[in-house]
Design a protein around this motif. Structure first.
Motif, PDB file in Angstrom:
ATOM      1  N   GLU A  91      46.966  24.691  41.032  1.00 55.06           N
ATOM      2  CA  GLU A  91      47.195  25.331  42.264  1.00 55.06           C
ATOM      3  C   GLU A  91      46.738  26.990  42.385  1.00 55.06           C
ATOM      4  O   GLU A  91      46.350  27.697  43.294  1.00 55.06           O
ATOM      5  N   GLY A  92      46.975  27.711  40.941  1.00 52.20           N
ATOM      6  CA  GLY A  92      46.591  29.031  40.777  1.00 52.20           C
ATOM      7  C   GLY A  92      45.098  29.056  40.925  1.00 52.20           C
ATOM      8  O   GLY A  92      44.484  30.018  41.573  1.00 52.20           O
ATOM      9  N   VAL A  93      44.514  28.217  40.197  1.00 56.54           N
ATOM     10  CA  VAL A  93      43.005  28.293  40.458  1.00 56.54           C
ATOM     11  C   VAL A  93      42.466  27.998  41.958  1.00 56.54           C
ATOM     12  O   VAL A  93      41.704  28.974  42.348  1.00 56.54           O
ATOM     13  N   GLN A  94      43.204  27.234  42.639  1.00 57.68           N
ATOM     14  CA  GLN A  94      42.801  27.125  44.188  1.00 57.68           C
ATOM     15  C   GLN A  94      43.044  28.384  44.659  1.00 57.68           C
ATOM     16  O   GLN A  94      42.159  28.609  45.792  1.00 57.68           O
ATOM     17  N   LEU A  95      44.292  28.793  44.761  1.00 54.18           N
ATOM     18  CA  LEU A  95      44.757  30.128  45.422  1.00 54.18           C
ATOM     19  C   LEU A  95      43.868  31.082  44.905  1.00 54.18           C
ATOM     20  O   LEU A  95      43.254  32.020  45.819  1.00 54.18           O
ATOM     21  N   GLY A  96      43.413  31.317  43.580  1.00 57.50           N
ATOM     22  CA  GLY A  96      42.455  32.350  43.256  1.00 57.50           C
ATOM     23  C   GLY A  96      41.006  32.113  43.729  1.00 57.50           C
ATOM     24  O   GLY A  96      40.504  33.339  44.092  1.00 57.50           O
ATOM     25  N   LEU A  97      40.741  31.023  43.943  1.00 57.20           N
ATOM     26  CA  LEU A  97      39.227  30.929  44.530  1.00 57.20           C
ATOM     27  C   LEU A  97      39.357  31.199  45.873  1.00 57.20           C
ATOM     28  O   LEU A  97      38.291  31.748  46.421  1.00 57.20           O
ATOM     29  N   LEU A  98      40.411  30.814  46.738  1.00 56.40           N
ATOM     30  CA  LEU A  98      40.462  31.133  48.116  1.00 56.40           C
ATOM     31  C   LEU A  98      40.700  32.729  48.351  1.00 56.40           C
ATOM     32  O   LEU A  98      39.885  33.181  49.296  1.00 56.40           O
ATOM     33  N   LEU A  99      41.340  33.273  47.566  1.00 52.62           N
ATOM     34  CA  LEU A  99      41.622  34.855  47.920  1.00 52.62           C
ATOM     35  C   LEU A  99      40.235  35.372  47.204  1.00 52.62           C
ATOM     36  O   LEU A  99      39.875  36.558  47.818  1.00 52.62           O
ATOM     37  N   GLY A 100      39.901  35.169  46.132  1.00 53.16           N
ATOM     38  CA  GLY A 100      38.919  35.822  45.233  1.00 53.16           C
ATOM     39  C   GLY A 100      37.523  35.572  45.927  1.00 53.16           C
ATOM     40  O   GLY A 100      36.942  36.725  46.186  1.00 53.16           O
TER      41      GLY A 100
END
Length: 143
Positions: A91-100
């Motif tokens: 979930e951290g990776v997903q959020l990071g890719l979405l925001l990043g």
């Protein structure tokens, strides 16, 4: 009967892990130090802006303010992650890719278009922000 009224959920601005935010800020700062090292992307970044080491002057003020902005960014990410219930690595990776990629890199690229800046410069600056946002999201999620 179907009720289409949606309850407004307020984000808890203070229910975040301060240590995770501090560590994220330090890690983001370190990533920037490596990213903008002349042997990595620093020389290309200076060339794209027309800078030399002498023209940059003393970086202490910029570095101090950058640490503050990195801390604010980490706090905002922590608030968003908490509100969404992000608490696993994936979930951290997903959020990071979405925001990043979806916010930081995309908006940096768009800004560069209006400033007649090269794609190379946008990728250097936006890439740094995308990478550190991804790493911050992972730290916040798993801590």
């Amino acid at each position: 009967m179907y009720n289409n009224k949606k309850e407004i959920k307020m984000l808890d601005l203070m229910n975040v892990n301060g240590w995770a935010i501090l560590v994220s800020s330090v890690v983001a700062f370190v990533i920037g130090g490596v990213w903008y090292n002349p042997k990595v992307f620093g020389q290309s970044w200076m060339d794209e802006h027309g800078h030399t080491l002498d023209s940059l002057g003393n970086p202490v003020k910029a570095m101090g303010l950058t640490f503050i902005t990195s801390t604010i960014t980490a706090w905002v990410i922590a608030v968003i992650a908490s509100g969404l219930g992000v608490d696993t690595l994936m979930e951290g990776v997903q959020l990071g890719l979405l925001l990043g990629v979806g916010v930081m890199l995309a908006t940096r690229y768009s800004d560069g278009l209006y400033n007649n800046q090269s794609t190379k410069l946008a990728l250097i600056e936006g890439g740094y922000r995308a990478i550190y946002t991804l790493v911050v999201c992972i730290i916040i999620a798993v801590w």
